[in-house]
Design an enzyme around this catalytic site. Structure first.
Site, PDB file in Angstrom:
ATOM      1  N   ASP A 177       0.843  -1.186   0.000  1.00  0.00           N
ATOM      2  CA  ASP A 177       0.000   0.000   0.000  1.00  0.00           C
ATOM      3  C   ASP A 177       0.881   1.239   0.000  1.00  0.00           C
ATOM      4  O   ASP A 177       1.579   1.507   0.977  1.00  0.00           O
ATOM      5  CB  ASP A 177      -0.880  -0.036   1.257  1.00  0.00           C
ATOM      6  CG  ASP A 177      -1.861   1.110   1.297  1.00  0.00           C
ATOM      7  OD1 ASP A 177      -2.136   1.698   0.232  1.00  0.00           O
ATOM      8  OD2 ASP A 177      -2.358   1.430   2.390  1.00  0.00           O
ATOM      9  N   ASP A 209      -1.604   4.912  -5.739  1.00  0.00           N
ATOM     10  CA  ASP A 209      -1.847   3.985  -4.631  1.00  0.00           C
ATOM     11  C   ASP A 209      -2.030   2.562  -5.133  1.00  0.00           C
ATOM     12  O   ASP A 209      -3.080   2.192  -5.642  1.00  0.00           O
ATOM     13  CB  ASP A 209      -3.083   4.430  -3.843  1.00  0.00           C
ATOM     14  CG  ASP A 209      -3.295   3.549  -2.625  1.00  0.00           C
ATOM     15  OD1 ASP A 209      -2.399   2.737  -2.313  1.00  0.00           O
ATOM     16  OD2 ASP A 209      -4.345   3.660  -1.976  1.00  0.00           O
TER      17      ASP A 209
END
Ligand code: NAG
Ligand code: NAG
Length: 423
Positions: A109, A301
């Site tokens: 992440d 992301d």
């Protein structure tokens, strides 16, 4: 309150060219000026010996004792490779070890900066189905005990709160041992949210500015402990439309980028704000003329599946793609796969260069189900600003759908992102 979103968990779809030592070649369009012919071709045996030497030297430097053939090859370039798994093109995960023997599957992440895994002290069913860290089994464990809490914002503005405490231990990633890494042991994990996921915990690759408890993120320790030769990492994601879990999901490279994985040069864009991997996209245009925004703030992301757009931009996209609220299922817009080839491309102008996503890239296909890769968190009902003043209502989140066709380098030292088409 610290929070971040995680739309990927809410989808509800259960669903060589061996250019050794080559630099990128930008010059095709350029006029030929002064040219230096570099003699690269060594005889094969020499190159092999050199490679062998380099490998041995780097292995010694990295203290790599038991490495696979693949890792040795990578180590010769000064980097280490984390093979990724890909679940339904929505989750990219890898494997880490904590202590000497406990293995976890973690979701990478880039929009958070903490590492967390479930704790053996979490008795709930939601934890029992996952790997849980047990500090009593690790001789390198050091207690910390500070409270930890992370909140995920969901599409319907329901808060999902994870609670636990901090601990410190050795974390091994791609055969590299990060000593003294502080991470969170989760003792309270809400049901449902993570139940269908293919990972145990989350590995944040963002900056310390957004780290909860100001814990030093694993990449910082990896760099300070000189486990890689350059403070960069990069993602190469494989896409797979079969609607299955693919163990060959691509690569997270720690250290220098691999120019055999992309074509041309990396185009760099400086970060506009350090915390997330946030930068300014000069313009985003759907088709030939529908300018969705100019000077658009965006974050990359890998922990988000789709492209999250501001509300007005999503309305404009959907209107042009012919999608209505009637096409909405579980918060995403579905469309007949037969229409995909008729849809326009979308162009992101980044660092003075156009990066084009064709419809086949921005529509996520699961066998014969097709889902538009665009969504929005903002339904107009809530204020979407976090405690650092980031205005989520106006930010684009470039998730896996965006990253799919590109090789992306994340440069922690020069605070920039590099992008090039994948090979
Ligand atoms: C726990 O970890 C935090 C974050 O790294 C650190 O600031 C704190 O001093 C640590 N506390 C103890 C008791 O080690
Ligand atoms: C997709 O994943 C399946 C299952 O792992 C694999 O057999 C197949 O080769 C993959 N397809 C592509 C195009 O990578």
């Amino acid at each position: 309150m610290h929070w971040k979103w995680m739309p990927n968990l809410l989808l509800g779809l259960a669903l060589l060219q061996l250019l050794l030592f080559s630099a990128c070649v930008e010059g095709r369009r350029r006029k030929r000026g002064h040219q230096v012919q570099l003699k690269r071709q060594k005889n094969r045996e020499d190159s092999l010996k050199y490679l062998q030497y380099e490998t041995t030297a780097l292995r010694a430097k990295f203290g790599l004792k038991t490495v696979s053939a693949l890792q040795i090859m990578s180590a010769s370039k000064g980097n280490a490779e984390v093979p990724l798994g890909n679940a339904y093109n929505t989750e990219y995960y890898g494997s880490i070890k904590i202590g000497s023997s406990q293995t976890f599957k973690i979701l990478f992440d880039t929009a958070s900066s903490n590492l967390w895994v479930p704790s053996v002290q979490c008795p709930a069913d939601s934890c029992l189905q996952l790997q849980r860290y047990d500090s009593s089994l690790s001789s390198s464990y050091v207690a910390n005990g500070s409270a930890f809490e992370i909140q995920y914002a969901t599409r319907n503005n329901q808060a999902t709160i994870l609670k636990g405490f901090l601990s410190t231990d050795t974390v091994e990633l791609a055969g590299l041992s990060i000593k003294g890494q502080t991470f969170a042991e989760i003792t309270s994990l809400p049901p449902d949210v993570f139940s269908r996921s293919n990972f145990d915990g989350i590995f944040g690759l963002g900056f310390q500015q957004i780290s909860i408890g100001d814990v030093k993120p694993p990449m910082y320790n990896l760099i300070e402990q000189e486990l890689i030769s350059q403070p960069t990492f990069s993602f190469y994601l494989n896409r797979n439309n079969t609607g299955s879990i693919d163990s060959n999901g691509g690569t997270l490279l720690l250290g220098p980028s691999d120019p055999t994985l992309y074509s041309g040069c990396l185009t760099y864009v400086p970060l506009s704000k350090v915390g997330y991997w946030q930068f300014t996209v000069a313009s985003i245009v759907l088709g030939s003329s529908n300018k969705l925004c100019s000077k658009c703030e965006a974050i990359v992301d890998v922990g988000t599946s789709l492209i999250v757009a501001p509300r007005a931009a999503l309305q404009s996209i959907n209107a042009q793609l012919g999608l209505t609220e009637a096409d909405k299922r579980d918060g995403v817009y579905t469309l007949p796969c037969s229409r995909v080839s008729t849809l326009p491309s979308i162009t992101f102008n980044i660092g003075r260069r156009d990066f084009v996503l064709p419809p086949a890239s921005y529509v996520v296909q699961y066998k014969d189900v097709c889902v538009s890769g665009f969504t929005s968190l903002d339904d107009g009902s809530a204020e979407l600003t976090d405690d650092r003043g980031t205005d989520y209502a106006n930010i684009w989140v470039l998730g896996d759908v965006f990253m799919g066709p590109f090789y992306m380098e994340f440069d922690m030292e020069y605070k920039r992102v590099g992008i090039a088409p994948k090979i």
